[in-house]
Enzyme design. Structure first.
Site, PDB file in Angstrom:
ATOM      1  N   ASP A 194      59.232  90.421  52.065  1.00  0.00           N
ATOM      2  CA  ASP A 194      60.242  91.449  52.285  1.00  0.00           C
ATOM      3  C   ASP A 194      60.086  92.520  51.193  1.00  0.00           C
ATOM      4  OD1 ASP A 194      62.514  92.870  52.925  1.00  0.00           O
ATOM      5  OD2 ASP A 194      63.921  91.233  52.660  1.00  0.00           O
ATOM      6  N   LYS A 201      61.533  77.284  50.210  1.00  0.00           N
ATOM      7  CA  LYS A 201      61.455  76.323  51.294  1.00  0.00           C
ATOM      8  C   LYS A 201      60.901  76.941  52.566  1.00  0.00           C
ATOM      9  CE  LYS A 201      65.944  74.367  50.068  1.00  0.00           C
ATOM     10  NZ  LYS A 201      67.318  74.078  50.623  1.00  0.00           N
TER      11      LYS A 201
END
Ligand code: PRP
Length: 177
Positions: free
Chosen positions: A103, A43
């Site tokens: 990340d 999302k």
């Protein structure tokens, strides 16, 4: 700028707008004549995607995928699963994956390999934030908004336990609650 308890401001809406405009310029230079298919990763990237596509003034299509990592909330782990696949045909298309933050890189690596198996003409990656410290796999980011070493970021689509996605700025979470 409004102060929010537990968060420290990192990028203001103006900072973000500047980065989006620059990314838009870079993408436009390369893709203006190619009718690319932009693939937003849900999302987290929904706000970034919405802002980015509204700065691009050439023909393109947009689709979304949704990936989730196994493991604890707030912690990337080595397992990624696909919750929603692309719906548009990908074969022979020029794809641009749109991520809010990279990340460990595991989500992107999974998505890149997954989409590459569908035989597109090309895949490039646009990430609003390239966060380096925990990178576990090599991923080539072609368009980068901001680069940081570390920090748990929220706001502008990014969440902590589903909170803070709606904020207009990007913040560092001071401590996980
Ligand atoms: C976040 C972010 C990236 C991914 C990056 O999504 O939106 O998709 O993590 O982490 P990685 O490089 O360590 O794989 P998340 O899984 O939190 O889901 P969300 O986008 O629904 O918030």
């Amino acid at each position: 700028m409004k102060k929010i308890k537990g968060l420290s401001l990192l990028y203001t809406p103006d900072d973000i707008d500047g980065a989006v405009q620059r990314l838009s310029y870079e993408i436009s230079e390369e893709y203006r004549e190619r009718k690319p298919l932009l693939i937003g990763v849900l999302k987290g990237s929904f706000i970034f995607c919405a802002d980015l596509v509204r700065t691009l003034d050439f023909p393109m299509e947009i689709d979304f995928v949704r990936a989730a990592s196994y493991g604890m909330v707030g912690v990337s782990s080595s397992g990624v699963r696909l919750l929603k696949d692309v719906e548009q045909p990908v074969d022979g298309r020029d794809l641009i994956i749109i991520e809010d933050i990279v990340d460990t890189g595991l989500t992107l690596k999974y998505l890149y390999d997954h989409l590459m198996a569908k035989r597109p003409a090309s895949i490039k990656i646009c990430a609003l934030i390239d966060k380096r410290e925990r990178r576990a796999v090599d991923v080539k980011l072609d368009f980068i908004g901001f680069t940081i070493e570390k920090g748990f970021l929220v706001g502008y689509g990014l969440d902590y336990k589903e909170m803070y996605r709606y904020l207009r700025s990007i913040y560092i979470l001071k401590e996980e609650l």
